[in-house]
Design an enzyme around this catalytic site. Sequence first.
Site, short mmCIF file in Angstrom:
data_model
loop_
_atom_site.label_atom_id
_atom_site.label_comp_id
_atom_site.label_asym_id
_atom_site.label_seq_id
_atom_site.Cartn_x
_atom_site.Cartn_y
_atom_site.Cartn_z
N ARG A 258 -33.78 12.41 -20.75
CA ARG A 258 -33.24 13.32 -21.60
C ARG A 258 -33.88 13.79 -22.77
O ARG A 258 -33.52 14.92 -23.59
CB ARG A 258 -31.80 12.09 -22.01
CG ARG A 258 -30.86 11.97 -21.16
CD ARG A 258 -30.00 10.76 -21.54
NE ARG A 258 -29.57 10.94 -22.81
CZ ARG A 258 -28.67 10.13 -23.28
NH1 ARG A 258 -28.50 8.76 -23.03
NH2 ARG A 258 -27.96 10.42 -24.62
N ARG B 108 -31.25 1.14 -14.40
CA ARG B 108 -30.22 0.77 -15.39
C ARG B 108 -29.80 2.10 -16.03
O ARG B 108 -30.39 2.61 -17.15
CB ARG B 108 -30.58 -0.48 -16.25
CG ARG B 108 -30.59 -1.67 -15.63
CD ARG B 108 -31.31 -2.71 -16.62
NE ARG B 108 -32.80 -2.24 -17.01
CZ ARG B 108 -33.55 -3.08 -17.88
NH1 ARG B 108 -33.14 -4.07 -18.39
NH2 ARG B 108 -35.00 -2.68 -18.24
N TYR C 285 -34.04 12.19 -10.67
CA TYR C 285 -32.88 12.52 -11.59
C TYR C 285 -32.57 14.04 -11.76
O TYR C 285 -33.63 14.82 -11.78
CB TYR C 285 -33.41 12.14 -13.13
CG TYR C 285 -33.18 10.57 -13.26
CD1 TYR C 285 -31.94 10.16 -13.80
CD2 TYR C 285 -34.03 9.59 -12.83
CE1 TYR C 285 -31.77 8.54 -13.71
CE2 TYR C 285 -34.24 8.24 -12.99
CZ TYR C 285 -32.86 7.71 -13.48
OH TYR C 285 -32.88 6.37 -13.53
N ASP D 245 -28.03 4.73 -18.56
CA ASP D 245 -27.34 4.59 -19.95
C ASP D 245 -25.91 4.66 -19.91
O ASP D 245 -25.27 5.38 -18.95
CB ASP D 245 -28.08 5.43 -20.91
CG ASP D 245 -29.50 5.18 -20.83
OD1 ASP D 245 -30.14 3.93 -20.73
OD2 ASP D 245 -30.32 5.89 -20.81
#
Length: 419
Positions: free
Chosen positions: A356, A207, A269, A209
């Site tokens: 992040r 999921r 990522y 963001d």
Amino acid sequence: MGGQGQGAGLLGDRLSRYHGAQPPAAAAHRRLCLRCAGAALLGAAGALRRGRTGLRHLVGAGRGGGCGRIPGCRRPQLQSAWRDLRLPPLGRAQAAARHPGPGCRRRTLRQRRHRQQLPVRRVLRLVHRQLRFGGTPQSRRRHLRIRIGPRILGVDAVQHIRLIVAYRGTRYVGWQIQHNGLSVQQVLEEALTAIAGRRVPTLAAGRTDAGVHARGQVVKLCLPESFRYRADELVRVLNPLLPEDVAVIEAGACEPGFDPRAEAAGKHYRYTVLNRPAKPVFELGLCWHLRRELDLAAIRAAAAALHGEHDFSAFCSAGADGGHRVRTIDRLVVHREGDSVFFDVFGRAFLKQMVRNMVGTLVEVGRGRLDPPRVSAIMESRDRRRAGPCAPAQGLCLMRVYYDPEEYLRDAARIGAPD
């Protein structure tokens, strides 16, 4: 469809194995073909989104004609499910008041007992149990549409399809459907509804963001066996119905029990920082622009403390789900290509905004505002306030989801390695 007359027997056998009991003989005269049973089950799955007041697709007791595909099939009728599932059976006085006349009380009580034994009603009683117990609403919906449905209806009743979806998340509130804005899942399910004629639930590997992009999001969905398009044709059919910032890259069949999230061997990522004085033009919305040059040697020294299995509470944003926050980072590579600095992170699972927050802390090290040894102390403190700021969402992208452990480890070792 060959063997339609045996559809009710197959459904009854699967229900009996699932519940550990034999199908009642009283329900034999109210058989269901797999297509009608599937319609009732998918209707119940869609009603879960409307909360406890839903669940309206139930089987009537001998009301209305069947579908005509097999003798004795009773098509599901729309009735009040909550009343039937919550209230006890009618007493003799209530039954007599509702159905006056000689001999009606005994027939009404016997009819009500038979209604409770219909196969589709067993399915919905299982749904009712999911509503009352266990897990969040999201997990209950996912359990119903991905695990319970195929198990009851059988692998021959649906097509199990895996999609690889790419999207630019700038104008979306994330992957998952939200009440406060447009999501990627909503856009994809609307396109699927347009070609399937009914809502098609989806399950993704991760999921993302709001504002986060993806190049290789993996999505699982189920379509009826009678669907007019093959799995490999969905790329051609879906892309014209999707907006310009969402695309289906690949489509194909998968195993019935495939869970894109639980079976993932790892995820990749990538966070992109444009490190130059000039502002971004072609990279606008896809990177974090920093004018001052970063110290990559200090960033790599600090990133070494993040490798391996740790408690990443210091890098988890507020509002995350409860539970343990121990995660494993298999590899974190920081390398420069031209004016761009890439942060490649490999791991199996991540906390909310974990990547992040890690990038934001490492950038503070590259700016000279934090010493590299302090990153290890921040992680051991488990205090989010001691870590750096959260990096902007537009620089993060889900590159790929791996299901082959060997391929995952090979690509993780290859990223950032010298040629």
